[in-house]
Design an enzyme around this catalytic site. Structure first.
Site, PDB file in Angstrom:
ATOM      1  N   ASP A   1       0.990  -1.204   0.102  1.00  0.00           N
ATOM      2  CA  ASP A   1      -0.021  -0.061   0.051  1.00  0.00           C
ATOM      3  C   ASP A   1       0.990   1.109  -0.042  1.00  0.00           C
ATOM      4  OD1 ASP A   1      -2.445   1.730   0.628  1.00  0.00           O
ATOM      5  OD2 ASP A   1      -1.414   1.808   2.457  1.00  0.00           O
TER       6      ASP A   1
ATOM      7  N   ASP B   1      -0.261   5.126   0.708  1.00  0.00           N
ATOM      8  CA  ASP B   1      -0.824   6.121   2.001  1.00  0.00           C
ATOM      9  C   ASP B   1      -0.549   5.478   3.275  1.00  0.00           C
ATOM     10  OD1 ASP B   1      -0.678   8.633  -0.022  1.00  0.00           O
ATOM     11  OD2 ASP B   1      -2.583   7.620  -0.704  1.00  0.00           O
TER      12      ASP B   1
ATOM     13  N   ASP C   1      -1.606  -0.694   6.237  1.00  0.00           N
ATOM     14  CA  ASP C   1      -1.613  -0.036   7.516  1.00  0.00           C
ATOM     15  C   ASP C   1      -3.109   0.234   7.789  1.00  0.00           C
ATOM     16  OD1 ASP C   1      -2.059   2.169   5.335  1.00  0.00           O
ATOM     17  OD2 ASP C   1      -2.301   3.487   6.901  1.00  0.00           O
TER      18      ASP C   1
END
Length: 223
Positions: free
Chosen positions: A11, A13, A173
């Site tokens: 991922d 961001d 995250d």
């Protein structure tokens, strides 16, 4: 006997870069332009990882589809302007990210990729700005897929690289990343330095707290 190809998907961001300043600034500008109350910081960060239409629908379900679309357009314009103004300072790499990317890339059987809710334009600008061209053999973005946690990004990355699910790992995250990994039948590694609290990463196979823990986690998974 040669080792099988491995695929490590990141991922962006909240995982590779800390872009929360740009995200909050762009969201604030977009809502202000329509004279709508700006969601609080926690609310904004809770939708990071979703494609923008889904993110706006979750933030302001009471708004019409037309206004949600206007918020999406306003966000894109504001984010782009902020990036032009701030450069890569708007989305710095997390500590250790570059070193781990370089180390993994140096392993012959290791392929690296990205699966992100960013647009193609946004991801390409980020990769170029940080000098990461040539590291990611597959780049899956929101322009071409249903929003996370749909498994399309991972499925397409695997198809492009011809890597089996058992040899694929998704690192992220948010719960959207981990739920996407579960939906695609691959291992999910959750990181604690991003935008969702650790309990949201319940679908992760394991959790790491710093980037330098990632190579060891991958070794454990594939040993």
């Amino acid at each position: 006997m040669s080792r099988p190809l491995r695929l490590v998907l990141f991922d962006v961001d909240g995982t590779l870069v800390d872009s929360q300043g740009s995200i909050i600034a762009a969201m604030t500008a977009s809502f202000d332009a329509l004279s709508l109350p700006v969601p609080d910081r926690a609310g904004i960060l809770s939708i990071v990882g979703l494609s923008l239409p889904q993110a706006m629908a979750q933030l302001v379900p009471e708004c019409s589809a037309v206004d949600q679309a206007r918020l999406v357009d306003g966000y894109k314009q504001a984010y782009h302007a902020h990036r032009l103004e701030q450069g890569m300072a708007s989305s710095p790499l997390y500590p250790g990210a570059r070193e781990v990317i370089e180390a993994l890339h140096a392993i012959p059987e290791m392929l690296l990729g990205v699966a992100t809710g960013k647009s193609q334009r946004g991801l390409d600008a980020l990769i170029e700005g940080h000098g990461l061209q040539g590291y990611f053999v597959t780049r899956q973005v929101a322009d071409h897929h249903p929003s996370k946690p749909h498994p399309s990004m991972i499925d397409t990355a695997r198809a492009e690289t011809c890597v089996d699910a058992v040899d694929t790992v998704m690192i992220g995250d948010t719960r959207f990343d981990m739920d996407m990994a579960a939906a695609a039948g691959v291992t999910g590694i959750g990181v604690t330095w991003g935008y969702h609290e650790q309990p949201a990463l319940a679908a992760a196979s394991r959790i790491i707290e710093t980037f330098d823990q990632l190579p060891g986690a991958l070794d454990d998974i594939w040993t």
